[in-house]
Design a protein around this motif. Sequence first.
Motif, PDB file in Angstrom:
ATOM      1  N   TRP A 170     -29.499   5.978 -38.560  1.00 31.81           N
ATOM      2  CA  TRP A 170     -30.341   5.555 -37.370  1.00 31.81           C
ATOM      3  C   TRP A 170     -29.962   4.567 -36.582  1.00 31.81           C
ATOM      4  O   TRP A 170     -30.057   4.935 -35.399  1.00 31.81           O
ATOM      5  CB  TRP A 170     -31.639   5.426 -38.087  1.00 31.81           C
ATOM      6  N   ASN A 191     -27.367   6.732 -34.440  1.00 34.56           N
ATOM      7  CA  ASN A 191     -28.037   7.823 -33.618  1.00 34.56           C
ATOM      8  C   ASN A 191     -29.039   7.591 -32.673  1.00 34.56           C
ATOM      9  O   ASN A 191     -29.544   8.525 -31.972  1.00 34.56           O
ATOM     10  CB  ASN A 191     -28.991   8.650 -34.653  1.00 34.56           C
ATOM     11  N   PRO A 232     -27.180   9.140 -29.161  1.00 28.96           N
ATOM     12  CA  PRO A 232     -26.998  10.747 -29.342  1.00 28.96           C
ATOM     13  C   PRO A 232     -28.663  11.348 -28.888  1.00 28.96           C
ATOM     14  O   PRO A 232     -28.759  12.347 -28.408  1.00 28.96           O
ATOM     15  CB  PRO A 232     -26.699  10.934 -30.587  1.00 28.96           C
ATOM     16  N   SER A 233     -29.694  10.543 -29.563  1.00 28.77           N
ATOM     17  CA  SER A 233     -30.800  11.057 -29.556  1.00 28.77           C
ATOM     18  C   SER A 233     -31.372  10.972 -27.974  1.00 28.77           C
ATOM     19  O   SER A 233     -32.155  12.025 -27.685  1.00 28.77           O
ATOM     20  CB  SER A 233     -31.852  10.225 -30.549  1.00 28.77           C
ATOM     21  N   SER A 242     -26.717  20.464 -26.299  1.00 24.33           N
ATOM     22  CA  SER A 242     -26.045  20.105 -27.477  1.00 24.33           C
ATOM     23  C   SER A 242     -24.612  19.641 -27.108  1.00 24.33           C
ATOM     24  O   SER A 242     -23.975  18.884 -27.533  1.00 24.33           O
ATOM     25  CB  SER A 242     -25.853  21.072 -28.569  1.00 24.33           C
ATOM     26  N   VAL A 272     -24.104  16.158 -25.806  1.00 23.97           N
ATOM     27  CA  VAL A 272     -24.185  15.084 -27.250  1.00 23.97           C
ATOM     28  C   VAL A 272     -22.995  14.894 -27.845  1.00 23.97           C
ATOM     29  O   VAL A 272     -22.840  14.196 -28.556  1.00 23.97           O
ATOM     30  CB  VAL A 272     -25.478  15.503 -27.893  1.00 23.97           C
ATOM     31  N   ASN A 284     -22.166  11.798 -30.226  1.00 25.99           N
ATOM     32  CA  ASN A 284     -21.989  12.156 -31.512  1.00 25.99           C
ATOM     33  C   ASN A 284     -20.666  11.770 -32.051  1.00 25.99           C
ATOM     34  O   ASN A 284     -20.858  11.225 -33.342  1.00 25.99           O
ATOM     35  CB  ASN A 284     -22.407  13.579 -31.912  1.00 25.99           C
ATOM     36  N   ALA A 338     -20.842   8.001 -32.761  1.00 30.25           N
ATOM     37  CA  ALA A 338     -21.985   7.530 -33.825  1.00 30.25           C
ATOM     38  C   ALA A 338     -20.958   8.091 -35.201  1.00 30.25           C
ATOM     39  O   ALA A 338     -21.246   7.002 -35.924  1.00 30.25           O
ATOM     40  CB  ALA A 338     -23.182   8.412 -33.750  1.00 30.25           C
ATOM     41  N   LEU A 383     -32.537  17.896 -29.613  1.00 30.56           N
ATOM     42  CA  LEU A 383     -32.558  16.753 -30.471  1.00 30.56           C
ATOM     43  C   LEU A 383     -32.402  16.948 -31.976  1.00 30.56           C
ATOM     44  O   LEU A 383     -31.406  16.224 -32.495  1.00 30.56           O
ATOM     45  CB  LEU A 383     -33.918  15.947 -30.465  1.00 30.56           C
ATOM     46  N   THR A 392     -28.345  16.044 -32.938  1.00 34.08           N
ATOM     47  CA  THR A 392     -28.180  14.997 -33.845  1.00 34.08           C
ATOM     48  C   THR A 392     -27.902  15.320 -35.123  1.00 34.08           C
ATOM     49  O   THR A 392     -27.442  14.540 -36.074  1.00 34.08           O
ATOM     50  CB  THR A 392     -29.303  13.908 -33.523  1.00 34.08           C
ATOM     51  N   THR A 444     -24.533  14.989 -36.724  1.00 32.12           N
ATOM     52  CA  THR A 444     -23.856  13.960 -37.190  1.00 32.12           C
ATOM     53  C   THR A 444     -24.126  13.559 -38.512  1.00 32.12           C
ATOM     54  O   THR A 444     -23.465  13.337 -39.428  1.00 32.12           O
ATOM     55  CB  THR A 444     -24.250  12.700 -36.371  1.00 32.12           C
TER      56      THR A 444
END
Length: 405
Positions: free
Chosen positions: A254, A257, A260-261, A270, A273, A277, A280, A386, A390, A393
């Motif tokens: 979290w 993340n 990316p969120s 996507s 991101v 990602n 992350a 979202l 995410t 990952t």
Amino acid sequence: MSILSNGFFKNYSNILLLLAGIFIGSLVGLFARDVVIYLKPLGDIFLNLLFTAVIPLIFFAIASAVANIDQSQKLGRILSVMMIVFVSMVLIAAIVTIIAVWLFPFNDNLATKGAANVALGDDHLGWGDRLVGFLTVSEFNQLLSREHMLAFIIFSFLVGIASLRSGEAGEPFRKLLHSGNEVMKTLLGFVMKLAPIGLGAYFAYQVGTVGPQLFGIYAKPLGVYYLVGLFYFLVFFSLYAFIAKGKKGIGIFWKANILPSITAVSTCSSIAVIPPNLEAAKKIGIPESIANVVIPLGASLHKDGSSMSSIIKIAVAFSLIGRPFMEPDTLLLALGLTVLVSIVAGGIPNGGYIGEMLMISAYSLPVEAIPAVMIIGTLVDPMATLLNATGDTVAAMVVNKWIKR
């Protein structure tokens, strides 16, 4: 105290600036809707730069990851574990949504009045031609379009395999791929410096134009989707992180993340991101040999949000025509379609239209249902992206867990 403050702003300045841009953009979208049309070009410029840089990044990330893969981690094992994880997560997301629809069924009087007509396009093509066009292109230059993202990913993957199998003769090329990957990641870093302005302007346009429609006639289906989506995002992603790394995995995931969120909700893409990602995944400790394969492929092949939205769309369509949704054969076909839709839906904004047509065709639904599912598909896009983006990952975390076993 000053040292702590300086450290905090040093570590979180990018996120704070991004949040500030989106917050200001939201206020503009809510209270100055006449202005958002003038802000949209700023968002489009940022997104165009992002998409342009992402295409070569995907090539170098996948090709270099495959070409330089650790011999102790065979490519076939990574791919097999990855696909098992992808399909399992997609089906779990679909089942969770079916339970939610069963608990909160839709009324059978949803109206399609005022729904925009959407051009279906390529209706004259058979499924064989569509499959060929989906997996391949006829000219090399067509690979460079994000409209053919899966074909481009397959090509990048094959280049990596060819490099891996070329032995000593391919060593210079493998170094080139690795160097290109590093250069493109640096370029993406430059582009992301514009994120607070670009995403703030884009978010202002979204709030100012799409936002009011959320309270229209599709309020209940949208409410169910966003609630169950948020539940899945918080509970099941935490569960997957726990499976991958235990209790510490939840906190690590979290924390990594956040960016990316925010990028997923702001861009509804996507593909956009993929860079955050990958960053992350690095913070989480996922090896590049796994992250650079799972995350780019996941952008096209793994979509929990699209899986959940396909269930909602089917339920809405059945409600419109008065057909029962909670029938065993209907649900089994819905689960099968979610796997296909998670692959068919592209990694671009509003890229699920082909999947929606697949759904309409599979159930032989009347054309009157098409505008409804199109509207639902558009309005759930932020939450769907979202979950789609995410989820890659946390999927990479699980893949890494099982690869190490």
